[in-house]
Design an enzyme around this catalytic site. Structure first.
Site, PDB file in Angstrom:
ATOM      1  N   ASP A 178       0.908  -1.142   0.000  1.00 62.38           N
ATOM      2  CA  ASP A 178       0.000   0.000   0.000  1.00 62.38           C
ATOM      3  C   ASP A 178       0.946   1.190   0.000  1.00 62.38           C
ATOM      4  O   ASP A 178       1.588   1.473   1.018  1.00 62.38           O
ATOM      5  CB  ASP A 178      -0.883   0.020   1.256  1.00 62.38           C
ATOM      6  CG  ASP A 178      -1.867   1.175   1.199  1.00 62.38           C
ATOM      7  OD1 ASP A 178      -1.422   2.311   0.915  1.00 62.38           O
ATOM      8  OD2 ASP A 178      -3.060   0.953   1.431  1.00 62.38           O
ATOM      9  N   HIS A 179       1.056   1.879  -1.139  1.00 62.80           N
ATOM     10  CA  HIS A 179       2.154   2.852  -1.242  1.00 62.80           C
ATOM     11  C   HIS A 179       1.996   4.001  -0.240  1.00 62.80           C
ATOM     12  O   HIS A 179       2.957   4.686   0.074  1.00 62.80           O
ATOM     13  CB  HIS A 179       2.347   3.344  -2.678  1.00 62.80           C
ATOM     14  CG  HIS A 179       1.381   4.382  -3.123  1.00 62.80           C
ATOM     15  ND1 HIS A 179       0.110   4.085  -3.550  1.00 62.80           N
ATOM     16  CD2 HIS A 179       1.485   5.730  -3.201  1.00 62.80           C
ATOM     17  CE1 HIS A 179      -0.509   5.199  -3.875  1.00 62.80           C
ATOM     18  NE2 HIS A 179       0.302   6.226  -3.673  1.00 62.80           N
ATOM     19  N   HIS A 241      -5.807   2.707   1.203  1.00 70.73           N
ATOM     20  CA  HIS A 241      -5.090   3.864   1.751  1.00 70.73           C
ATOM     21  C   HIS A 241      -5.799   4.511   2.947  1.00 70.73           C
ATOM     22  O   HIS A 241      -5.193   4.780   3.981  1.00 70.73           O
ATOM     23  CB  HIS A 241      -4.890   4.942   0.682  1.00 70.73           C
ATOM     24  CG  HIS A 241      -4.317   4.425  -0.600  1.00 70.73           C
ATOM     25  ND1 HIS A 241      -3.348   3.456  -0.644  1.00 70.73           N
ATOM     26  CD2 HIS A 241      -4.566   4.754  -1.898  1.00 70.73           C
ATOM     27  CE1 HIS A 241      -3.035   3.211  -1.914  1.00 70.73           C
ATOM     28  NE2 HIS A 241      -3.762   3.980  -2.688  1.00 70.73           N
TER      29      HIS A 241
HETATM   30  C1  BG6 Z   1      -3.736   4.899  -6.159  1.00 68.78           C
HETATM   31  C2  BG6 Z   1      -5.112   5.005  -6.747  1.00 68.78           C
HETATM   32  O1  BG6 Z   1      -3.652   3.781  -5.324  1.00 68.78           O
HETATM   33  O2  BG6 Z   1      -3.458   6.075  -5.402  1.00 68.78           O
HETATM   34  C3  BG6 Z   1      -5.241   6.250  -7.602  1.00 68.78           C
HETATM   35  O3  BG6 Z   1      -5.382   3.843  -7.534  1.00 68.78           O
HETATM   36  C4  BG6 Z   1      -4.828   7.477  -6.846  1.00 68.78           C
HETATM   37  O4  BG6 Z   1      -6.560   6.377  -8.111  1.00 68.78           O
HETATM   38  C5  BG6 Z   1      -3.472   7.258  -6.178  1.00 68.78           C
HETATM   39  O5  BG6 Z   1      -4.754   8.552  -7.755  1.00 68.78           O
HETATM   40  C6  BG6 Z   1      -3.157   8.416  -5.247  1.00 68.78           C
HETATM   41  O6  BG6 Z   1      -1.831   8.291  -4.811  1.00 68.78           O
HETATM   42  P1  BG6 Z   1      -0.973   9.577  -4.397  1.00 68.78           P
HETATM   43  O7  BG6 Z   1       0.317   9.002  -3.926  1.00 68.78           O
HETATM   44  O8  BG6 Z   1      -0.860  10.410  -5.630  1.00 68.78           O
HETATM   45  O9  BG6 Z   1      -1.750  10.252  -3.329  1.00 68.78           O
END
Ligand code: BG6
Length: 490
Positions: A178-179, A241
């Site tokens: 989960d980044h 997230h």
């Molecule tokens: C991803 C989603 O996991 O996270 C995207 O699939 C979203 O829809 C993105 O835009 C948002 O990531 P960050 O790091 O730009 O907040």
């Protein structure tokens, strides 16, 4: 040398989907940065694997372009780039038939190096690839598999995916990314809570009125029509997230940063979330879909227009009043909201403290605002603690709020590494703290599934909102009904 640059053991990094978007935008640039930081030991190799028939040289050309496009030019040193490209090679594989896995085996030989199999492919292929890896005896004791979301689209499909990966890899070898957990500011949330004695005694229903978690984006569909229209904001952002952020705010202090100590605590939070059923969904949830409007770059199309004027009930915005049913949080709502094409790009967590129990200053002192702790995840990362102070000067006691402000950009020099850099190195080191365990993913779906079912059952439609605003008016009503307001996130 900081912990960020302690070299890791040599490793073989195999990217399935090696010529795809994720490899191009995130994985190759992240690996390059870690090499420049001095974290690689030799021999470390990176192997791109996909169906395309490419030579090593063609893959290096692809990677070189990825670096030029996604690494700041100041950080592209010729010597480093050459060394990086020299460690790349490519192999053509067919995830379904298994063609190419013998060649991969030959390439890896009987090396005892750490092996990372990174699934930058569609989830339908996770099962086939992990089976071929096992059948070809490529899964050594030192191997790990990394899987990206979406891990399923409901509990049943997530369980199916976890089962099939679990037949070929042990849970300690499975890294579910989960980044958000790799973001510096998200880890800072743990530092703030558990590295300071100050907050923990206040962190409960006695002193906290409610919590808000906002992840707002200005982008729209971004060429992801096929995936997004089947997913929607609840599956795309909340199941993973947002719930991870909620867990980090709500969890009990783990006994250590050990992977299972942290994940056990997060799991307890997920299991304490009050189920939202059919009768409650219309009050506790809001679905929205953007219509044509404006963004910072000018006029933008509505969601249906972006889809090519197809019918779609998919939500691009969701707001939820969530409740954690345990001693610490009873009666403290967690308001979540996320959406595409909102007014600005901002992710933040607001801890709203309760009002003072008694005002000694009288009416002349002005409005005494309850304390607020605002943790800004992106952009302008930092923490603001709002407190009341006396307005300077004679003439009585007038109070006003100011913020004790920590901007991470001002407090620390240096580049803020991308989430993938931290996460990839954790995979190599075998540290699962920032990765989701199987039971966590499934517990999150157990909470999400009833909401999805309720929406179907009630035919709860997504309400239109104009692109460039903060979502449908019912999202404002969701919180204002409780006598509260969304924090103005500008
Ligand atoms: C991803 C989603 O996991 O996270 C995207 O699939 C979203 O829809 C993105 O835009 C948002 O990531 P960050 O790091 O730009 O907040």
């Amino acid at each position: 040398m900081t912990s960020q640059t302690i070299p890791v053991d040599p490793f073989d990094f195999i990217v399935f989907g090696g010529t795809g978007d994720l490899a191009e935008r995130k994985l190759l640039p992240a690996l390059y940065h870690r090499q420049v930081a001095g974290q690689f030991s030799e021999p470390t190799q990176i192997i791109g694997a996909s169906r395309s028939k490419l030579s090593d040289a063609q893959f290096r050309t692809f990677a070189h372009k990825a670096l030029k496009d996604f690494v700041h030019e100041d950080e592209l040193e010729k010597k480093q780039v050459d060394t990086f490209l020299a460690r790349l090679s490519y192999i053509t594989v067919d995830a379904v038939s298994g063609d190419g896995f013998d060649a991969l085996k030959k390439k890896l030989g009987d090396s005892k190096c750490i092996r990372v199999f990174y699934m930058a492919v569609a989830p339908q292929l996770f099962g086939d690839i992990s089976q071929h890896l096992r059948q070809h005896k490529l899964v050594t004791e030192n191997s790990r598999i990394v899987v990206e979301k979406p891990i399923g689209r409901d509990l049943a499909s997530a369980t199916g995916l976890n089962d099939v990966i679990g037949q070929n890899f042990a849970e300690q070898q499975i890294f579910r990314i989960d980044h958000y957990l790799g973001k510096e500011t998200v880890q800072n949330l743990m530092a703030l809570r558990f590295g300071n004695a100050l907050y923990e005694p206040l962190w409960n229903s006695a002193l906290i009125d409610h919590v808000q978690i906002t992840v707002a984006e200005t982008v729209g569909l971004e060429d992801r029509v096929a995936y997004y229209d089947k997913a929607g904001a609840l599956r795309d952002m909340v199941q993973n997230h947002m719930l991870q952020l909620l867990c980090l705010v709500a969890m009990e202090p783990p006994s250590s940063m050990d992977a299972d100590a942290v994940r056990d605590e997060k799991l307890k939070v997920l299991n304490s979330l009050k189920r939202i059923n059919g009768a409650e969904a219309p009050k506790a949830t809001v679905r929205g879909q953007y219509k044509a409007g404006a963004s910072a770059t000018g006029a933008v199309k509505g969601y249906l227009d972006e889809l090519g004027n197809k019918e779609s009930r998919t939500e691009t915005f969701v707001a939820i009043k969530a409740e954690v049913e345990n001693w610490r949080w009873a009666g403290v709502p967690f308001y979540l909201r996320t959406g595409k094409r909102l007014s600005s790009r901002v992710s933040e967590i607001v801890i709203q403290f309760k009002q003072i129990p008694h005002n000694i200053f009288g009416e002349g002192a002005g409005n005494i605002k309850a304390n607020q702790l605002v943790i800004r995840l992106q952009p302008d990362e930092g923490v603001k603690q709002f407190i009341m102070i006396k307005d300077p000067g004679p003439g009585g006691m007038r109070l006003r709020p100011i913020s004790l402000d920590v901007s991470f950009a001002d407090a620390f020099v240096g580049r803020n590494p991308d989430a993938y850099e931290r996460l990839i190195m954790d995979v190599v080191r075998g540290n699962q703290t920032l990765f989701m365990r199987r039971d966590e993913v499934e517990a999150a779906w157990k909470w999400i599934d009833p909401i999805l079912e309720a929406w179907e059952e009630n035919r709860q439609d997504a309400q239109g909102y104009t692109a460039g605003t903060w979502g449908p008016s019912s999202a404002i009503a969701l919180i204002e009904r409780d006598g509260r307001t969304w924090h103005e996130s500008e």
